[in-house]
Design a protein around this motif. Sequence first.
Motif, PDB file in Angstrom:
ATOM      1  N   TYR A 182       0.898  -1.174   0.000  1.00  0.00           N
ATOM      2  CA  TYR A 182       0.000   0.000   0.000  1.00  0.00           C
ATOM      3  C   TYR A 182       0.916   1.197   0.000  1.00  0.00           C
ATOM      4  CZ  TYR A 182      -3.974  -2.898   1.529  1.00  0.00           C
ATOM      5  OH  TYR A 182      -4.965  -3.830   1.624  1.00  0.00           O
ATOM      6  N   SER A 192       4.260   1.139   2.054  1.00  0.00           N
ATOM      7  CA  SER A 192       4.376   0.062   3.042  1.00  0.00           C
ATOM      8  C   SER A 192       4.192  -1.311   2.412  1.00  0.00           C
ATOM      9  CB  SER A 192       3.426   0.280   4.231  1.00  0.00           C
ATOM     10  OG  SER A 192       2.225   0.859   3.797  1.00  0.00           O
ATOM     11  N   ILE A 200       3.359  -4.947   2.630  1.00  0.00           N
ATOM     12  CA  ILE A 200       2.473  -5.676   3.536  1.00  0.00           C
ATOM     13  C   ILE A 200       2.606  -7.190   3.385  1.00  0.00           C
ATOM     14  CG2 ILE A 200       0.100  -5.945   4.320  1.00  0.00           C
ATOM     15  CD1 ILE A 200       1.058  -3.120   4.716  1.00  0.00           C
ATOM     16  N   ARG A 253      -3.884 -13.306  13.083  1.00  0.00           N
ATOM     17  CA  ARG A 253      -4.244 -12.186  13.956  1.00  0.00           C
ATOM     18  C   ARG A 253      -4.626 -10.957  13.142  1.00  0.00           C
ATOM     19  NH1 ARG A 253      -0.311 -12.221  19.168  1.00  0.00           N
ATOM     20  NH2 ARG A 253       0.198 -14.430  19.093  1.00  0.00           N
ATOM     21  N   ASN A 254      -5.159  -9.969  13.837  1.00  0.00           N
ATOM     22  CA  ASN A 254      -5.435  -8.677  13.204  1.00  0.00           C
ATOM     23  C   ASN A 254      -4.161  -8.144  12.566  1.00  0.00           C
ATOM     24  OD1 ASN A 254      -8.109  -8.539  13.980  1.00  0.00           O
ATOM     25  ND2 ASN A 254      -7.606  -7.589  15.937  1.00  0.00           N
ATOM     26  N   GLY A 255      -4.281  -7.703  11.340  1.00  0.00           N
ATOM     27  CA  GLY A 255      -3.134  -7.094  10.674  1.00  0.00           C
ATOM     28  C   GLY A 255      -2.165  -8.086  10.073  1.00  0.00           C
ATOM     29  N   ALA A 256      -2.496  -9.377  10.076  1.00  0.00           N
ATOM     30  CA  ALA A 256      -1.574 -10.379   9.537  1.00  0.00           C
ATOM     31  C   ALA A 256      -1.471 -10.282   8.019  1.00  0.00           C
ATOM     32  CB  ALA A 256      -2.030 -11.781   9.940  1.00  0.00           C
ATOM     33  N   GLY A 257      -2.487  -9.722   7.382  1.00  0.00           N
ATOM     34  CA  GLY A 257      -2.429  -9.568   5.921  1.00  0.00           C
ATOM     35  C   GLY A 257      -3.461 -10.412   5.190  1.00  0.00           C
ATOM     36  N   LYS A 258      -4.493 -10.860   5.888  1.00  0.00           N
ATOM     37  CA  LYS A 258      -5.506 -11.728   5.261  1.00  0.00           C
ATOM     38  C   LYS A 258      -6.315 -10.940   4.224  1.00  0.00           C
ATOM     39  CE  LYS A 258      -7.423 -12.465   9.310  1.00  0.00           C
ATOM     40  NZ  LYS A 258      -6.641 -11.595  10.192  1.00  0.00           N
ATOM     41  N   THR A 259      -6.823  -9.793   4.661  1.00  0.00           N
ATOM     42  CA  THR A 259      -7.593  -8.967   3.732  1.00  0.00           C
ATOM     43  C   THR A 259      -6.724  -8.537   2.559  1.00  0.00           C
ATOM     44  OG1 THR A 259      -9.033  -8.174   5.483  1.00  0.00           O
ATOM     45  CG2 THR A 259      -8.860  -6.794   3.520  1.00  0.00           C
ATOM     46  N   THR A 260      -5.490  -8.165   2.855  1.00  0.00           N
ATOM     47  CA  THR A 260      -4.586  -7.726   1.789  1.00  0.00           C
ATOM     48  C   THR A 260      -4.349  -8.853   0.791  1.00  0.00           C
ATOM     49  OG1 THR A 260      -3.545  -6.287   3.411  1.00  0.00           O
ATOM     50  CG2 THR A 260      -2.360  -6.637   1.348  1.00  0.00           C
ATOM     51  N   GLU A 301     -14.649  -7.387   3.404  1.00  0.00           N
ATOM     52  CA  GLU A 301     -14.828  -7.381   4.852  1.00  0.00           C
ATOM     53  C   GLU A 301     -15.890  -6.364   5.282  1.00  0.00           C
ATOM     54  OE1 GLU A 301     -11.074  -6.768   6.766  1.00  0.00           O
ATOM     55  OE2 GLU A 301     -11.817  -7.389   8.719  1.00  0.00           O
ATOM     56  N   GLU A 317     -14.166 -12.477   6.205  1.00  0.00           N
ATOM     57  CA  GLU A 317     -14.829 -12.422   7.512  1.00  0.00           C
ATOM     58  C   GLU A 317     -16.346 -12.238   7.426  1.00  0.00           C
ATOM     59  OE1 GLU A 317     -12.968 -10.842  10.845  1.00  0.00           O
ATOM     60  OE2 GLU A 317     -11.059 -10.437   9.856  1.00  0.00           O
ATOM     61  N   GLN A 376     -11.654 -14.995  11.705  1.00  0.00           N
ATOM     62  CA  GLN A 376     -10.991 -14.812  13.000  1.00  0.00           C
ATOM     63  C   GLN A 376     -11.439 -15.938  13.928  1.00  0.00           C
ATOM     64  OE1 GLN A 376      -9.049 -12.327  14.235  1.00  0.00           O
ATOM     65  NE2 GLN A 376      -9.276 -10.600  12.811  1.00  0.00           N
TER      66      GLN A 376
HETATM   67  N1  LIG Z   1      -5.163   0.914   2.851  1.00  0.00           N
HETATM   68  C1  LIG Z   1      -4.080   0.652   3.610  1.00  0.00           C
HETATM   69  N2  LIG Z   1      -3.016   1.476   3.600  1.00  0.00           N
HETATM   70  C2  LIG Z   1      -1.917   1.217   4.345  1.00  0.00           C
HETATM   71  N3  LIG Z   1      -1.795   0.148   5.141  1.00  0.00           N
HETATM   72  C3  LIG Z   1      -2.818  -0.711   5.216  1.00  0.00           C
HETATM   73  C4  LIG Z   1      -4.024  -0.513   4.455  1.00  0.00           C
HETATM   74  N4  LIG Z   1      -4.861  -1.524   4.721  1.00  0.00           N
HETATM   75  C5  LIG Z   1      -4.225  -2.329   5.600  1.00  0.00           C
HETATM   76  N5  LIG Z   1      -3.002  -1.847   5.896  1.00  0.00           N
HETATM   77  C6  LIG Z   1      -2.023  -2.466   6.793  1.00  0.00           C
HETATM   78  O1  LIG Z   1      -1.695  -3.727   6.242  1.00  0.00           O
HETATM   79  C7  LIG Z   1      -1.542  -4.698   7.258  1.00  0.00           C
HETATM   80  C8  LIG Z   1      -2.398  -5.897   6.942  1.00  0.00           C
HETATM   81  O2  LIG Z   1      -3.749  -5.511   6.952  1.00  0.00           O
HETATM   82  P1  LIG Z   1      -4.918  -6.491   6.574  1.00  0.00           P
HETATM   83  O3  LIG Z   1      -6.135  -5.665   6.507  1.00  0.00           O
HETATM   84  O4  LIG Z   1      -4.542  -7.284   5.396  1.00  0.00           O
HETATM   85  O5  LIG Z   1      -4.969  -7.428   7.843  1.00  0.00           O
HETATM   86  P2  LIG Z   1      -6.010  -8.542   8.242  1.00  0.00           P
HETATM   87  O6  LIG Z   1      -5.226  -9.779   8.428  1.00  0.00           O
HETATM   88  O7  LIG Z   1      -7.117  -8.597   7.264  1.00  0.00           O
HETATM   89  O8  LIG Z   1      -6.532  -8.013   9.613  1.00  0.00           O
HETATM   90  P3  LIG Z   1      -7.989  -8.041  10.268  1.00  0.00           P
HETATM   91  O9  LIG Z   1      -8.116  -9.370  10.906  1.00  0.00           O
HETATM   92  O10 LIG Z   1      -7.952  -6.937  11.262  1.00  0.00           O
HETATM   93  O11 LIG Z   1      -8.977  -7.813   9.190  1.00  0.00           O
HETATM   94  C9  LIG Z   1      -1.919  -4.011   8.567  1.00  0.00           C
HETATM   95  O12 LIG Z   1      -0.717  -3.685   9.221  1.00  0.00           O
HETATM   96  C10 LIG Z   1      -2.637  -2.763   8.147  1.00  0.00           C
HETATM   97  O13 LIG Z   1      -2.381  -1.719   9.048  1.00  0.00           O
END
Ligand SMILES: Nc1ncnc2c1ncn2[C@@H]1O[C@H](COP(=O)(O)OP(=O)(O)OP(=O)(O)O)[C@@H](O)[C@H]1O
Lengths: 295, 231
Positions: free
Chosen positions: B11, B14, B16, B35-42, B83, B157, B189
């Motif tokens: 992103y 950064s 990811i 966990r939260n922020g692990a990168g699943k959504t990404t 999500e 999710e 989760q």
């Molecule tokens: N649009 C964005 N711009 C910059 N950083 C981002 C953006 N979206 C997510 N991130 C960062 O990327 C990392 C992974 O985020 P992601 O949303 O993929 O996590 P996740 O595993 O889906 O978490 P969750 O369980 O909270 O949904 C996190 O550190 C988040 O802060």
Amino acid sequence: MIMIFGIPGPLLFGQLLLGLINGAFYAMLSLGLAVIFGMLNIINFAHGALFMMGAFCSWMLLNYLGIGYFPALILAPLIIGAFGIVLEKTLISRLYKLDHLYGLLLTFGLALVIEGLFRNAYGSSGLPYRIPQVLTGATDLGFMFMPNYRGWVVLCAAVVCFATWAIIEKTSLGATLRAATENAPLVQAFGVNVPRLITLTYGGGIALAAFAGVLAAPIYSVNPNMGTNFINTVFAVVVIGGMGSILGSIVTGFALGVVEGLTKVFYPQASATVVFVVMVIILLTRPRGLFGKAA
Amino acid sequence: MLEIKGLNAWYGESHILHGVDFNVQEGEVVTLLGRNGAGKTTTMKSIMGLVGRREGSVKFRGQELADKMPNQIARAGIAFCPEERGIFGSLSVTENLMLPPIVAPGGLTVDEIYAMFPNLKERARTAHGTRLSGGEQQMLAIGRILRTGAKMLLLDEPTEGLAPVIVQQIGRTIREIKKRGFTVLLVEQNFRFAATVADRHYVMEHGKVVDMIPNRELEANMGKLHDYLGV
Ligand SMILES: Nc1ncnc2c1ncn2[C@@H]1O[C@H](COP(=O)(O)OP(=O)(O)OP(=O)(O)O)[C@@H](O)[C@H]1O
Ligand SMILES: [Mg+2]
């Protein structure tokens, strides 16, 4: 003679009709601006110049190719719309990743360039464009004489505004447009070619401006400044109606034309500024505009 | 069916995802846990082409998608349920349902979707999709991608923040569409829920896949999973 609020009826109705005509142009132009703003997030400052090009296009079709008013009503929007598509593809689309301000500066620059080119080529005194034969004359409405062409303009504008509204609010294409306005990446991830949709939207908004330009050609003389004269008021209409609101721009466009017309009757000194006074009041009391959604 | 190799995503500046590898076989339900922020959504957004920049390989039915636009990826037969659900407030419930274009034959009919989610049928005339409750919005978000004929579904999710009955209903739906031959990649989760629908689980940490656990070995790996997820 009928008197209304101490004003002779024909004068009042005459000014109302003039107001309605101006309102028709405000509505068509601000509608195009609203559609473009919704999809592209760009305030299209070139809108007035493209309106002017619509008028010139019909003049050129007539004087260079002998193509008359009614075909021009279809052809000029297509030609200028296509020109808009080229502008979007080659210039405007490069700016989507940047701040809105760049889009504003670019389209403002484009307007100056286009108007400058036309001024060089045709001067600024204005070229005549005659009302088509069948729309000349006037009709007795009982309370006033209405020039047929003016009635035609109001009718055309109402039909085109309604059709645009219906396409956006009632069709599946419109639903896709609205959705893309809300969340373009997701709509694209559903399989819609959003960049192409954006290009076509810009083309459509420009075609609307050009259509208004053709309608305007017989009323106002065809000259390079005709867009600028309108566009300031149109931007005020957009602000009053609410940025990007379709219904808002139509209703506000017609309404402000009428308000202007009435002001000319009751307090002529304020007629040039009344729209901006309304704008200031709206900005102070309801910044998102009459029809705008809360941010 | 879907094979991800060395997937990196950014992103802006950064970085990811750092080389994500996993695969999903046709007809499977596979989860991404973490966990939260692990990168699943990404990871899901990278598959759909919705991140700023990505590198590596995303192969779907043998076709490389990593250099494709989101609309082309959707047309290849992958559908995404985000999500945040992505229900459009300026569209009616029916318009939301009909919005995603058909990309292949064999999707569910509107009647079949209504049979799966009777609530949606009752609310079909609601003028603004966002007026629906959270659970109804989730059903709409899932229902509308079942119509498209895409056979690979990415569900991010789908149970987040919903009442237990609705979670159960979504569980039934996932099992039902699996029976119909859909393939599902599911971010969760809640691994207790995941265990009721999935064949395999991938665990993500810090933008990488760090483990794979078949569902039948889940019990045996509970301790390890607790460590991964910090629950
Ligand atoms: N649009 C964005 N711009 C910059 N950083 C981002 C953006 N979206 C997510 N991130 C960062 O990327 C990392 C992974 O985020 P992601 O949303 O993929 O996590 P996740 O595993 O889906 O978490 P969750 O369980 O909270 O949904 C996190 O550190 C988040 O802060
Ligand atoms: Mg997430």
